[in-house]
Motif scaffolding. Structure first.
Motif, mmCIF file in Angstrom:
data_model
loop_
_atom_site.group_PDB
_atom_site.id
_atom_site.type_symbol
_atom_site.label_atom_id
_atom_site.label_comp_id
_atom_site.label_asym_id
_atom_site.label_seq_id
_atom_site.Cartn_x
_atom_site.Cartn_y
_atom_site.Cartn_z
ATOM 1 N N ALA A 330 0.834 -1.199 0.000
ATOM 2 C CA ALA A 330 0.000 0.000 0.000
ATOM 3 C C ALA A 330 0.871 1.252 0.000
ATOM 4 O O ALA A 330 2.034 1.233 0.419
ATOM 5 N N SER A 331 0.302 2.349 -0.456
ATOM 6 C CA SER A 331 1.022 3.619 -0.505
ATOM 7 C C SER A 331 1.504 4.029 0.881
ATOM 8 O O SER A 331 0.811 3.841 1.882
ATOM 9 N N LYS A 332 2.689 4.610 0.929
ATOM 10 C CA LYS A 332 3.251 5.108 2.190
ATOM 11 C C LYS A 332 3.012 6.603 2.364
ATOM 12 O O LYS A 332 3.543 7.225 3.292
ATOM 13 N N THR A 333 2.215 7.194 1.488
ATOM 14 C CA THR A 333 1.825 8.588 1.655
ATOM 15 C C THR A 333 0.846 8.702 2.817
ATOM 16 O O THR A 333 -0.095 7.918 2.925
ATOM 17 N N LEU A 334 1.061 9.675 3.691
ATOM 18 C CA LEU A 334 0.142 9.920 4.794
ATOM 19 C C LEU A 334 -1.007 10.792 4.287
ATOM 20 O O LEU A 334 -0.811 11.962 3.954
ATOM 21 N N ARG A 335 -2.177 10.185 4.184
ATOM 22 C CA ARG A 335 -3.374 10.924 3.779
ATOM 23 C C ARG A 335 -4.259 11.153 4.998
ATOM 24 O O ARG A 335 -4.512 10.227 5.766
ATOM 25 N N PHE A 336 -4.724 12.371 5.142
ATOM 26 C CA PHE A 336 -5.647 12.725 6.214
ATOM 27 C C PHE A 336 -6.966 13.073 5.545
ATOM 28 O O PHE A 336 -7.123 14.166 5.001
ATOM 29 N N ASP A 337 -7.874 12.113 5.552
ATOM 30 C CA ASP A 337 -9.108 12.255 4.797
ATOM 31 C C ASP A 337 -10.192 12.855 5.686
ATOM 32 O O ASP A 337 -10.654 12.224 6.640
ATOM 33 N N LEU A 338 -10.588 14.067 5.373
ATOM 34 C CA LEU A 338 -11.544 14.782 6.204
ATOM 35 C C LEU A 338 -12.982 14.404 5.904
ATOM 36 O O LEU A 338 -13.906 14.922 6.541
#
Length: 379
Positions: A330-338
Motif C-alpha cells: 500500500a502507498s506510504k503517503t500519509l493521507r488525512f481524509d476529512l
C-alpha cells in the motif's frame, strides 16, 4: 532497509493493530481517529440480523443490491465481492486471454498491486502507463483505467472517455477501477459515472468515502458480469450475505454532502499546517514520503520515515493513517481524509498540532535505529 520484504510490512501492520486495540481498551472508541478514508462501517439494522443466512440473505438483499448499486454506479447489472481486489482478480482471470496484453492507464504511477498481480495469475502480460495518448496494441485483451489513484489523483474525464472510445474501436473491453473514484469523480469533480461513459465494467470499494463495509461492487454489462460471477464462485471471491446486506444499507444511505462538507475543514487544516510541507487532496491533505525524506538528513528512505511518522501519530494521538495499517504494497503517503466520520470529532487545529508534534518527536529519535524499529515493529 526496514521494508525489504512483505513479512516486515505484515509485522508493522500487526503492531499498528495492537496499538489500536490497546487504545480502545483504555480509552474506548473515542480514543481513535480513523482518517484513512477507508474506515467504512457495517450499517445493519436489527431486522437484518435474522436474514443473514447463507441462502436467505441473497434471496432478500440481491434485488435491493441491484437497484441501489445501479443507481450508484450505472450499468446493466451489479455483482458484490468480498474485496475490490477480488472483483479485479475475477475480472482479469475471466477476460484477459493467456499470453495477451492487459494495458492499464492511470493518472499517476505506480498501479495498485492487485492489477499486475492478477494479470500475472491470468498468464497474461501487463503494461501500465500514465500517458493516456499511448496506443492500444493489437494483442490487447483488456484495458484497465484507474479513476482515482491510492493518493487520490483523479483521471481527467476527457482522457477517460478517449481511452474507452479507442478501446472499443479496437474491440477491447474496458474495466474502470473506481475504488474511491466512483465518489471523488462524480461528487467533487462532477464527472459522469464510468458506465455512463461507455465503460464495460466499473468497480468501486464500498468502504472508501462512504460508510459501508470493506467490499467490492462491480457494475457493467450483464453478459460480462455473469461470466465474472461464475469465475468468482469457483474461488470463493463473492461477497457473503452479511456483506451484501451492509452494502445495500450503505448504498441506500449514501449522502454526497458528507464529501462536499470536507472542503471547509480542509481550508482550516491547511492554515494550521502552513509551516509544514503538505499537499491538498480532493478531501483533505497528504504528506508524501519524499517530502519527509528531505526534512531529515538520515539514511532512511522516504517510505520508512513516512511509516515512522504514521506510527507516532497512531501511538501518541490515536490517529490512523494508511502507512501504519495498510496492507503490504500500500502507498506510504500519509493521507488525512476529512470525509472520514472521525474527522468530525477532531478539530482541524488539533489535528494540525498532532501532526507537528509527531514531526518534532520523530526528528529527535530518527538517528537511533533501535528506537525507530521499536516504534514501527514493537518490542
Amino acid at each position: 532497509m526496514m521494508f525489504h520484504d512483505h513479512l516486515n510490512e505484515v509485522k508493522r501492520r500487526e503492531h499498528a493493530l495492537q496499538i489500536i486495540g490497546e487504545r480502545i481498551a483504555t480509552e474506548g472508541r473515542e480514543g481513535i481517529y480513523d482518517l484513512t478514508g477507508l474506515s467504512g462501517g457495517f450499517p445493519l439494522g436489527r431486522e437484518d440480523i435474522g436474514l443473514l443466512e447463507t441462502y436467505v440473505g441473497p434471496a432478500v438483499f440481491e434485488e435491493r443490491l441491484q437497484i441501489a448499486g445501479r443507481e450508484h454506479m450505472g450499468g446493466e447489472m451489479i455483482a458484490a465481492f468480498n474485496r475490490t481486489s477480488s472483483a479485479i482478480l475475477a475480472s482479469i482471470l475471466e477476460l484477459a486471454e493467456q499470453g495477451s496484453l492487459v494495458v492499464h492507464y492511470l493518472p499517476e504511477l505506480p498501479s495498485h498491486p492487485s492489477i499486475p498481480a492478477s494479470t500475472q495469475l491470468a498468464a497474461a502480460r501487463y503494461h501500465e502507463t500514465d500517458d493516456f495518448t499511448e496506443d492500444i496494441p493489437e494483442d490487447t485483451s483488456l484495458v484497465v483505467v484507474t479513476g482515482s489513484t491510492m493518493d487520490h489523483r483523479v483521471v481527467d474525464e476527457s482522457e477517460l472517455q478517449h481511452v474507452i472510445e479507442r478501446a472499443h474501436s479496437a474491440g477491447v473491453p474496458v474495466l474502470v477501477d473506481d475504488a474511491s473514484g466512483a465518489r471523488l469523480r462524480t461528487v467533487l469533480f462532477n464527472q459522469k459515472r464510468a458506465c455512463d461513459m461507455g465503460a464495460d465494467l466499473a468497480v468501486t470499494s464500498t468502504d472508501k468515502l462512504m460508510h459501508g463495509p470493506r467490499g467490492g461492487l462491480l457494475a457493467g454489462r450483464s453478459d460480462l458480469i455473469e461470466r465474472i460471477k461464475s469465475r468468482a464462485y469457483r474461488f470463493g471471491l463473492e461477497a457473503q450475505p452479511p456483506l451484501i446486506a451492509a452494502m445495500v444499507r450503505a448504498l441506500e444511505s449514501f449522502d454526497p454532502s458528507e464529501i462536499l462538507n470536507t472542503l471547509e475543514r480542509k481550508g482550516y487544516l491547511l492554515e494550521a499546517l502552513r509551516d509544514l510541507k503538505v499537499e491538498e487532496t480532493p478531501t483533505g491533505i497528504m504528506i508524501k514520503p519524499d517530502s519527509l525524506e528531505k526534512l531529515y538528513d538520515s539514511t532512511y528512505t522516504g517510505d520508512e520515515i513516512g511509516v515512522a511518522l504514521s506510527m507516532l501519530l497512531l501511538s501518541d494521538h490515536g490517529i490512523i493513517t494508511i502507512p501504519a495499517v495498510g496492507m503490504p504494497g500500500a502507498s506510504k503517503t500519509l493521507r488525512f481524509d476529512l470525509a472520514s466520520r472521525d474527522a468530525e470529532r477532531l478539530e482541524p487545529e488539533l489535528l494540525g498540532e498532532a501532526i507537528e508534534d509527531a514531526v518534532d518527536k520523530l526528528s529527535g529519535i530518527i538517528r537511533d535505529r533501535a528506537l525507530m524499529e521499536k516504534l514501527i515493529f514493537g518490542s
